[in-house]
Design a protein around this motif. Structure first.
Motif, PDB file in Angstrom:
ATOM      1  N   ALA A 147      62.098  91.854 -38.727  1.00 60.64           N
ATOM      2  CA  ALA A 147      62.532  92.386 -40.154  1.00 60.64           C
ATOM      3  C   ALA A 147      62.397  93.788 -40.217  1.00 60.64           C
ATOM      4  CB  ALA A 147      61.815  91.563 -41.290  1.00 60.64           C
ATOM      5  N   PRO A 148      63.475  94.539 -40.772  1.00 62.18           N
ATOM      6  CA  PRO A 148      63.348  95.985 -40.693  1.00 62.18           C
ATOM      7  C   PRO A 148      62.373  96.543 -41.651  1.00 62.18           C
ATOM      8  CG  PRO A 148      65.355  95.463 -41.844  1.00 62.18           C
ATOM      9  CD  PRO A 148      64.677  93.847 -41.354  1.00 62.18           C
ATOM     10  N   PRO A 149      62.115  97.896 -41.868  1.00 55.09           N
ATOM     11  CA  PRO A 149      61.066  98.159 -43.042  1.00 55.09           C
ATOM     12  C   PRO A 149      61.987  98.447 -44.369  1.00 55.09           C
ATOM     13  CG  PRO A 149      60.946  99.724 -40.844  1.00 55.09           C
ATOM     14  CD  PRO A 149      62.055  98.667 -40.804  1.00 55.09           C
ATOM     15  N   SER A 150      63.192  98.302 -44.179  1.00 56.98           N
ATOM     16  CA  SER A 150      64.111  98.897 -45.533  1.00 56.98           C
ATOM     17  C   SER A 150      63.732  97.517 -46.333  1.00 56.98           C
ATOM     18  CB  SER A 150      65.588  99.055 -45.002  1.00 56.98           C
ATOM     19  OG  SER A 150      65.959  97.930 -44.363  1.00 56.98           O
ATOM     20  N   GLY A 151      63.579  96.422 -45.886  1.00 51.28           N
ATOM     21  CA  GLY A 151      63.351  95.319 -47.025  1.00 51.28           C
ATOM     22  C   GLY A 151      61.905  95.085 -47.490  1.00 51.28           C
ATOM     23  N   SER A 152      61.072  95.872 -47.256  1.00 56.25           N
ATOM     24  CA  SER A 152      59.806  95.654 -47.938  1.00 56.25           C
ATOM     25  C   SER A 152      59.323  96.886 -48.466  1.00 56.25           C
ATOM     26  CB  SER A 152      58.774  95.184 -46.767  1.00 56.25           C
ATOM     27  OG  SER A 152      57.295  95.328 -47.062  1.00 56.25           O
ATOM     28  N   THR A 153      58.355  96.992 -49.431  1.00 56.54           N
ATOM     29  CA  THR A 153      57.813  98.007 -50.154  1.00 56.54           C
ATOM     30  C   THR A 153      56.487  98.334 -49.578  1.00 56.54           C
ATOM     31  OG1 THR A 153      56.651  96.544 -51.662  1.00 56.54           O
ATOM     32  CG2 THR A 153      58.812  97.549 -52.717  1.00 56.54           C
ATOM     33  N   ASP A 154      55.876  97.175 -48.862  1.00 57.17           N
ATOM     34  CA  ASP A 154      54.436  97.470 -47.978  1.00 57.17           C
ATOM     35  C   ASP A 154      54.779  96.999 -46.688  1.00 57.17           C
ATOM     36  OD1 ASP A 154      52.074  97.832 -46.805  1.00 57.17           O
ATOM     37  OD2 ASP A 154      51.043  97.322 -48.797  1.00 57.17           O
ATOM     38  N   TYR A 155      55.627  97.538 -45.751  1.00 55.95           N
ATOM     39  CA  TYR A 155      55.781  96.978 -44.557  1.00 55.95           C
ATOM     40  C   TYR A 155      54.492  96.489 -43.756  1.00 55.95           C
ATOM     41  CZ  TYR A 155      58.849  96.478 -40.437  1.00 55.95           C
ATOM     42  OH  TYR A 155      59.454  95.931 -39.161  1.00 55.95           O
ATOM     43  N   PRO A 156      53.640  97.420 -43.602  1.00 57.78           N
ATOM     44  CA  PRO A 156      52.564  96.958 -42.913  1.00 57.78           C
ATOM     45  C   PRO A 156      51.889  95.815 -43.268  1.00 57.78           C
ATOM     46  CG  PRO A 156      52.178  99.282 -43.163  1.00 57.78           C
ATOM     47  CD  PRO A 156      53.329  98.464 -44.093  1.00 57.78           C
ATOM     48  N   ALA A 157      51.772  95.500 -44.617  1.00 55.83           N
ATOM     49  CA  ALA A 157      51.212  94.283 -45.156  1.00 55.83           C
ATOM     50  C   ALA A 157      51.921  93.219 -44.989  1.00 55.83           C
ATOM     51  CB  ALA A 157      51.223  94.605 -46.791  1.00 55.83           C
TER      52      ALA A 157
END
Length: 298
Positions: A147-157
């Motif tokens: 999944a790309p980072p754009s779909g998340s507010t906290d990508y590492p989490a």
């Protein structure tokens, strides 16, 4: 021919493994092949399960060993099964799911999404869809986070939570980006090259944090160069501009979605000695920006 999101993703526009235009010697690892294309990963450090060779650019030769067949003599932890969880089954993740079913017909492939928007498409590919909010705590022997980072507010989490769904027996693979590297002078770049410092940008901080989460869990991070197929990739953006203010001789590195998917499958099938490692995913055929925009992509 297989279509993902309505786009054909078969047939390369060129042969990979034909070498680049520099004069340096590179140490590469062939991790698999698709048709007449060679998939190449550049290992961050020596790994006894990854056969490597030194070759001068322009004199590439196909290597018969691959990551999928290079098993160590030590006993490997036996996977609990062949089921695969794909977190973020977009173009790349969906194709990995298709390839996995072809190799393991009895395996279940689950695609985890944020919404139900693409569930019909996944079902047509025999990938069982589920939403992140509706998922249970079941663990899988194989997990791919694409999944790309754009779909998340906290990508590492998000990546850290997905890593918890891996049972630790097969492999955990994360598709990162070669955009982390700070190599802008056209010189050779491998896993040992400098990456963006923490705090440099929100984008690179997200990627570094996500990689840390995967590597700490014993997973594999693949830093992919520019992904493309006929209707998707950086070339579509630049072609829409009409005129691009960039030197035509600037070298770019690409990898076809099909090749990247094969690479991910090979990483999922890799031995335990590859755990906790970072690889660069490229097709070993850098091209100039001019060729990049004038070539018909397939």
């Amino acid at each position: 021919m297989i279509s993902l999101l309505g786009y054909p993703v078969s047939l390369p526009y060129r042969q990979a493994g034909t070498g680049c235009n520099c004069k340096a010697k590179h140490s590469a690892t062939a991790i698999g092949s698709f048709g007449n294309r060679l998939l190449v990963a550049w290992p961050r450090k020596a790994c006894s399960s990854l056969p490597s060779t030194s070759r001068t650019c322009g004199q590439q030769q196909k290597m018969s060993d691959s990551l999928t067949s290079a098993r160590g003599t030590q006993a490997e932890p036996k996977p609990s099964g062949r089921d695969l969880l794909v977190v973020g089954p977009g173009v790349l993740g969906s194709y990995v799911g298709i390839l996995w079913q072809q190799q393991y017909p009895s395996a279940t492939v689950v695609g985890q999404t944020n919404s139900t928007a693409n569930h019909d498409r996944l079902q047509q590919m025999h990938i069982q869809p589920r939403t992140k909010d509706g998922a249970d705590s079941r663990k899988f022997p194989y997990v791919l986070f694409s999944a790309p980072p754009s779909g998340s507010t906290d990508y590492p989490a998000e990546v850290r939570e997905a890593a918890k769904l891996w049972d630790g027996t097969g492999s955990l693979v994360f598709t990162s980006s070669a955009g982390l590297y700070e190599v802008e002078d056209g010189s050779h770049c491998n896993e040992d090259c400098k990456i963006a410092d923490r705090g440099s940008s929100e984008r690179t901080d997200k990627l570094r944090g996500a990689e840390d989460a995967v590597l700490e869990a014993g997973g594999i991070a693949i830093r992919l160069v520019g992904l493309y197929h006929a209707h998707r990739g950086a070339h579509t953006f630049f072609l829409r501009q009409g005129q691009v203010s960039r030197w035509g001789g600037y070298t770019v590195n690409l990898i076809h979605y099909e090749d990247a998917a094969r690479l991910c499958v090979a990483a999922l099938q890799s031995s335990s000695e590859c755990r906790g490692r970072v690889f660069v995913g490229a097709d070993s055929a850098p091209i100039t920006f001019e060729v990049f925009l004038t070539t018909r992509f397939a």
